[in-house]
Every structure is written in structure tokens, then in C-alpha cells.
Design an enzyme around this catalytic site. Structure first.
Site, PDB file in Angstrom:
ATOM      1  CB  CYS A 185      -3.050   3.277   3.536  1.00 40.16           C
ATOM      2  SG  CYS A 185      -4.584   4.207   3.628  1.00 40.16           S
ATOM      3  CG  HIS A 325       0.451   3.640  -1.146  1.00 38.66           C
ATOM      4  ND1 HIS A 325       0.084   2.582  -0.344  1.00 38.66           N
ATOM      5  CD2 HIS A 325      -0.396   4.661  -0.835  1.00 38.66           C
ATOM      6  CE1 HIS A 325      -0.937   2.949   0.418  1.00 38.66           C
ATOM      7  NE2 HIS A 325      -1.252   4.191   0.144  1.00 38.66           N
ATOM      8  CD  GLU A 336       3.840   5.211  -4.783  1.00 46.68           C
ATOM      9  OE1 GLU A 336       2.621   5.280  -5.030  1.00 46.68           O
ATOM     10  OE2 GLU A 336       4.393   4.181  -4.337  1.00 46.68           O
ATOM     11  CE  LYS A 357      -3.021   0.401  -2.108  1.00 47.33           C
ATOM     12  NZ  LYS A 357      -1.548   0.402  -2.114  1.00 47.33           N
ATOM     13  CG  HIS A 362      -6.129   1.287  -0.520  1.00 44.46           C
ATOM     14  ND1 HIS A 362      -5.421   0.548   0.398  1.00 44.46           N
ATOM     15  CD2 HIS A 362      -5.707   2.571  -0.379  1.00 44.46           C
ATOM     16  CE1 HIS A 362      -4.613   1.349   1.070  1.00 44.46           C
ATOM     17  NE2 HIS A 362      -4.764   2.581   0.606  1.00 44.46           N
ATOM     18  CG  PHE A 421      -5.777   9.088   4.766  1.00 42.95           C
ATOM     19  CD1 PHE A 421      -5.679  10.322   4.152  1.00 42.95           C
ATOM     20  CD2 PHE A 421      -6.685   8.168   4.261  1.00 42.95           C
ATOM     21  CE1 PHE A 421      -6.462  10.630   3.054  1.00 42.95           C
ATOM     22  CE2 PHE A 421      -7.472   8.472   3.168  1.00 42.95           C
ATOM     23  CZ  PHE A 421      -7.359   9.707   2.560  1.00 42.95           C
TER      24      PHE A 421
END
Lengths: 434, 215
Positions: A185, A325, A336, A357, A362, A421
Site C-alpha cells: 500500500c 493514508h 495514523e 479513500k 484502496h 502491510f
């Protein structure tokens, strides 16, 4: 003195539209790119919806669609995104005699990408044929017989994660440094950041940078569902992506390709092309924690944000807008938020921080570059994109997430965050060019 | 595995003699052999290494990267232009000439057309020096370990450099026609100051690294 790096072209193929203007109109209107899965029948999966690219036609972008016909979805999408970006930046494509003033040896490519989908029908047919029901194991002899008769060499090759870059090289004739990064990501933000560094150091004059990815296939959906990373709000797909709410339950799997043309200021001035924004900072780090979880205090995210600010030579006080994000997972949005508070201190609550998003889904390896394009447009139009579906704020999360309405305000400096990830964190900062 | 087979990159003609199957630049080459590995090196700022008192094994002095551009994605360009550009960039960055190279570890997979293109590229990049510099195709022993291959070659080059020896490649007994490279098929003592490692991929990305022995 290092070269200044500017953005001179943008292109996108994504769930909210197949060009930059359509994407931006959709975002300002708060539209959603999410719907029931159509790429395959996912009706019995825990998650039955996703964010798909719609009505994409390769023939709009290439004289030779045949050359790209076996592409995995990511490579096919990147052809469109790259050609749009090249057209805007005045870079000639599909010619052996480019007249755009760019030395092909100094035109490079840096893409965030991932493995393409397996060639489902033939692959699974071979598995069914090869499965020995008596022994309850694979009979590889039987498998091979079907597989070698039916699987296609080119469709296999096209699954390799470096192939999107190969398609762009063939379209543009780029002979400069060409890289692919696979940091999930966080990949395409990393691609933009690293490509910026390469132009600064003089490795290239122009870099075609961004990402291309589709994990919308049965194995991708199964994997993310098994990780319980996806929203299962099957009764309301369009409100499922709800970053920073109390009821958020996972991200929405998307797909697409996003490309920006990064160029040294010297080259852009020489060619007389329009400058859309300047890339001024990049920071990259690893959590070094767990492969599926972020560090609880956002250690790596803080480090990447701090490094990007230092690279840009600015203070957190100078940032007008944070494009988060913001995945809509319980974990990301909490951590975050903590990381933003740690870095932005007394300015944290007054710095708008939204998640596109909420509309786009995503895009995994393409997410960061797609979101960067919205950052450039935020600067151009002095409008901060909203976080849609912010209907029930999480009391633990108390930043200004720009809920549900775009906001007209001066935007000159934007921080774009991507976390992957595996713990990879990448942050890019752009500024209005002056 | 099936991907390699379908793309005809692995040889199936040597199934009865696997260890002699991978024959880079050899007249009897039929294809490559699929492998797996992990290779890692620690790269460090020289001053940082000195401060830590770390042993330095070699210095990375040049790097170049480019693309093969061939609409037939599964093949190299016959003239290996993308490989040539990568080598030239690496030499320029290292600020050395072809005659300064003492060892080349080529990509050399054992796929005849690809080896031919790589040999043409090496000759084009290095000129007359190409015929003299020892060329050690490690895949003859290691097979093609895919994304790990380049790092393995760097490790191999550093070992050769520090031991002052170039091991013999296996299976390279009879040079392919039109291959003018100096393929090492006997172990030899060598004072290696600079080594060049070349890699390329399906899809066309090419890379070349030049290492220097530490004084």
C-alpha cells in the site's frame, strides 16, 4: 546544487473515472467508486463489493492495443494513465523519433506494482484436473498435462510485477533508470519519492512515476478477507469506506493506475511545459514491528513524516493539508491519528487531514500516486477534498478530517501519507510551484 | 515453474543430466535452469564503516540501469542495447575504462538467444577489452535464481576479489559460435581490482554494478 523536481503531467485510470478531470469532479461531488464486485462472482464471499475501474478502453491510448492485450489489469490500466500523463507533459509516445526534447537515456520509470492475477480459468481447471480425490493431494503429472496444454506463456509472463514498467518503456522508448517497488500500500508514494531523489541526484531528467495494481481477483479478495482487513458492510457498499468513524470496519479493495511525470526544473523550463506542482520532500521508514500490524504508537509513520519535513526543509507548521493514508481500518486510522499528533503537535487539530479513500477505495500499489494527484489538484484549486461517510466520528479520533464537504481554503503545501502491510511507510510533500 | 517452461526459458533436454543443463555461452546450451535463493549485502557509508571499525569487503563504485525495448516482451533485443547502456552508465559513474575491468559476471542464463544478445552488448560496451576480461557465468553452477541472482553475483564477485581467484564456470567447455568473450572454464589466480556484474529481466529492465577492491 540539487535539481528542483516538478510535476508536469498526470494521468489516472481509477474507480472514480478514467481521467484526472473526471476523478476530481467526482471527488468534489463526494461520489463513491464502490459497488458490487463484477470482475468475478464474489456473492458468497464475506465481502461482496469493491472499487473497480469501469469502461476502460485500451484502444483510446495506443495505436497498437494488440501489444498490450495479454496484460494483467494493472499493466493495461497503466498504459492509459501513462499516455494521459505523457500527453499533458508533451512527451511523445509510440514513435521512434521523439521530438519532445527529452533524451531517452535520461527518461526513466519508477512504479509501485504487484503480482498480477493468475490466469484464473485455465489455472483452476488444471488444479481440478490434477487433484487426486483418493489420496487427497495433487497429482502433478495430471496437473501438468492440462496446464501445459492450456496455459498461455504471455499471460503468465504478464503476471510478473515488473511488467507494467515494461509496457511504459515500450510506449515511450524510455532507456533511463527503470525500477519497480513492491511495498504494498505504500509502493507508489515510494515510487514518486525515490524518482524525485533520482532526478535530484542527476540520474535522470524526467521520470514517469506512479503505480499500477489490481488485486481484485478471487485470491486477492480471499486473502484480505482472511486477514479481516476488508469492510464487510455488504448492505451499503457506498458508505463502507468510512475512515475515522466509530463504525469503520475495514478498507475497500480497489484497483487502478496513476502516473505523474516528474521532471527537473531545468528540463521543464527548457521544454516550456506547464508546471503543476513541486515535489519538495520525501521520507521513508520501516516499522520493524509486525508484518500485519502497525507499531502501536506509529513509530515508523512518525519517522517517515519527520524525515519528509526535514528533506523539504520546512516545519509542520507550513503544511496546509494532510492527505492521509486513512484506510477505514480500526488500526490505521487510530495509529495514523496518533502519529499526526506526534508530528504536528499544537497544529495537529487545526491542520485539515482527509482521506480520499472514503470515495476511491484502496488502490493498494496505485493508491499513493492516485492520492498524490488529488493533492496537486487541491493546490491548483485551493480546495481540500473531504472525508466522505464521516457520519459517526470516533470520539478517540479528534483531528479535522474535513467531514463530508470539500473545503475552499488556501492550499500551498500538502503532505501525502502511505503506509503498507509489512510496515513500510512513505511520505511525500508537494508545494505550489513558484 | 510452469511459467519458465511455457516461456521456453528452462531446458527440458537435459532432464537426465541436471547439473550439466545450464550452459551459458556454450555451443550446446539449450536453455536455463530455474533456481531459488536469497542474497544480501550490507551497504554502508565508508566513513560510517570506519567509525564502527567494520571490515570492508569491497566498494560499490558504479551503477547503471536501462531498458531493453522489444515489443516481443519475452525476448531481449538482439543487439542487447539496454544491457550496453547499463554497462556504459556504470563505467561512467565508476570513472574507469573497459580495460580497468578484471572480471565480468554476466547475466548468462544459458538461453542461446539471450546469451548472444548479452555477448553482443558486452562487446559493444567494452570494445577490444571484451575479448580479454575473464567472464565467469555463475548461473552455470547456481542456476537462475530470479530476483536474487544479481545479489548472489555481487557476493560471488566480492569473494573472487578477496581471494584473488576466479573459479571455473561449469558446462562452458565449447564456446558458442560468434561468442568472443573470454569465458573462464579453468580456475585461475587473478588480481581483481574492478569487477562488473550484469543483470536483466523479463520485461527488459537491465542493471550493471561495478565493484572495487578495497586497498
Amino acid at each position: 546544487m540539487a535539481e528542483r523536481v516538478v510535476i508536469t503531467g498526470m494521468g489516472i485510470v481509477c474507480p472514480l473515472g478514467n481521467d484526472v478531470q473526471t476523478l476530481w469532479q467526482a471527488i468534489l461531488a463526494g461520489k463513491s467508486g464502490v459497488a458490487k464486485t463484477t470482475v468475478f462472482d464474489a456473492s458468497t464471499f464475506p465481502t461482496t463489493f469493491d472499487a473497480e475501474v469501469k469502461d476502460y478502453d485500451l484502444a483510446e491510448y495506443t495505436k497498437n492495443p494488440k501489444l498490450h492485450k495479454d496484460s494483467n489489469r494493472g499493466s493495461a490500466f497503466v498504459v492509459g494513465a501513462a499516455v494521459q500523463a505523457c500527453r499533458q507533459a508533451g512527451i511523445d509516445v509510440e514513435t521512434t523519433e521523439p521530438a519532445d526534447g527529452i533524451d531517452r537515456g535520461r527518461l526513466g520509470i519508477y512504479l509501485g506494482a504487484g503480482e498480477g492475477s493468475v490466469d484464473n480459468d485455465v489455472f483452476f481447471a488444471a488444479i481440478v484436473e490434477g487433484w487426486d480425490t483418493e489420496k487427497n493431494e495433487m497429482d502433478w503429472g495430471r496437473w501438468a498435462k492440462v496446464a501445459f496444454a492450456r496455459m498461455d506463456a504471455m499471460r503468465e509472463l504478464e503476471q510478473e510485477p515488473n511488467m507494467p514498467a515494461a509496457h511504459i518503456a515500450i510506449l515511450t522508448g524510455a532507456r533511463g533508470p527503470t525500477r519497480s517497488c513492491l511495498t504494498a500500500c505504500a509502493a507508489s508514494t515510494q515510487a514518486v519519492g525515490e524518482a524525485t531523489m533520482m532526478i535530484r541526484r542527476g540520474d535522470a531528467d524526467v521520470m514517469i512515476a506512479g503505480g499500477a495494481h489490481s488485486m481484485i481477483h478471487p485470491l486477492g479478495l480471499t486473502g484480505f478477507n482472511r486477514l479481516t482487513a476488508l469492510s464487510t458492510r455488504n448492505d451499503s457498499p457506498q458508505t463502507a469506506s468510512r475512515p475515522f468513524t466509530a463504525s469503520r470496519d475495514g478498507f475497500i479493495l480497489g484497483e487502478g493506475a496513476a502516473v505523474v511525470i516528474l521532471e527537473s526544473l531545468t528540463s521543464a523550463r527548457k521544454r516550456g511545459v506547464e508546471i503543476l506542482a513541486e515535489v519538495i520532500g520525501y521520507g521513508s521508514s520501516a516499522d520493524a514491528f509486525r508484518v500485519t500490524d502497525m507499531h502501536e504508537e506509529g513509530r515508523g509513520a512518525i519517522q517517515a513524516m519527520t524525515a519528509a519535513l526535514a528533506d523539504a526543509g520546512i516545519s509542520y507548521k507550513d503544511v496546509d493539508y494532510i492527505n492521509t493514508h486513512g484506510t477505514s481500518t480500526a488500526e490505521n486510522d487510530l495509529i495514523e491519528t496518533k502519529a499526526i499528533k506526534a508530528v504536528f503537535k499544537e497544529e495537529a487539530k487545526s491542520t485539515p487531514a482527509s482521506s480520499v479513500k472514503s470515495m476511491l477505495g484502496h488502490l493498494i500499489g496505485a493508491a499513493g500516486a492516485a492520492e498524490l494527484i488529488t493533492c496537486v489538484l487541491a493546490i491548483r484549486d485551493n480546495i481540500v477534498p473531504p472525508t466522505m461517510n464521516l457520519i459517526d466520528p470516533d470520539p478517540q479520533l479528534d483531528l479535522d478530517y474535513v467531514p463530508n464537504e470539500p473545503r475552499k481554503m488556501p492550499v500551498n503545501v500538502v503532505m501525502n501519507e502511505s503506509f503498507g502491510f509489512g510496515g513500510q511507510n512513505n511520505v511525500v510533500i508537494i508545494r505550489r510551484f513558484s | 515453474m510452469i511459467r519458465q517452461c511455457l516461456l521456453k526459458r528452462t531446458t527440458s533436454e537435459n532432464n537426465d543430466a541436471p547439473t550439466s543443463a545450464c550452459r551459458p555461452f556454450d555451443a550446446d546450451a539449450k536453455g536455463s535452469v530455474f533456481g531459488e535463493a536469497a542474497g544480501l549485502v550490507i551497504l554502508e557509508d565508508l566513513d560510517h564503516a570506519a567509525r564502527r571499525g567494520a571490515k570492508v569487503y569491497a566498494e560499490v563504485v558504479g551503477f547503471g540501469q536501462s531498458n531493453n525495448i522489444n515489443p516481443a516482451y519475452e525476448h531481449l533485443e538482439p543487439d542487447g542495447k539496454g544491457i550496453r547502456i547499463a554497462i556504459e552508465k556504470a563505467l561512467a559513474e565508476a570513472r574507469i575504462g573497459p580495460e580497468d575491468l578484471d572480471l565480468i559476471i554476466p547475466h548468462g542464463t544459458g538461453i542461446p538467444a539471450d546469451d548472444r544478445a548479452e555477448a553482443v552488448a558486452i562487446e559493444a560496451a567494452l570494445g577490444e577489452a571484451a575479448a580479454k576480461i575473464p567472464v565467469w557465468p555463475t548461473k552455470s553452477m547456481l542456476s537462475n535464481t530470479g530476483a536474487a541472482a544479481g545479489a548472489l553475483d555481487v557476493v560471488a564477485a566480492v569473494c573472487a576479489m578477496n581471494d584473488g581467484k576466479i573459479p571455473a564456470a561449469k558446462n562452458c567447455d565449447r564456446k558458442a559460435e560468434a561468442c568472443n568473450l573470454n569465458i573462464v572454464n579453468q580456475p585461475q589466480e587473478a588480481n581483481i581490482r574492478h569487477a562488473l556484474c550484469c543483470s536483466y529481466s523479463y520485461g527488459g529492465q537491465t542493471a550493471a554494478v561495478i565493484l572495487r577492491k578495497t586497498d
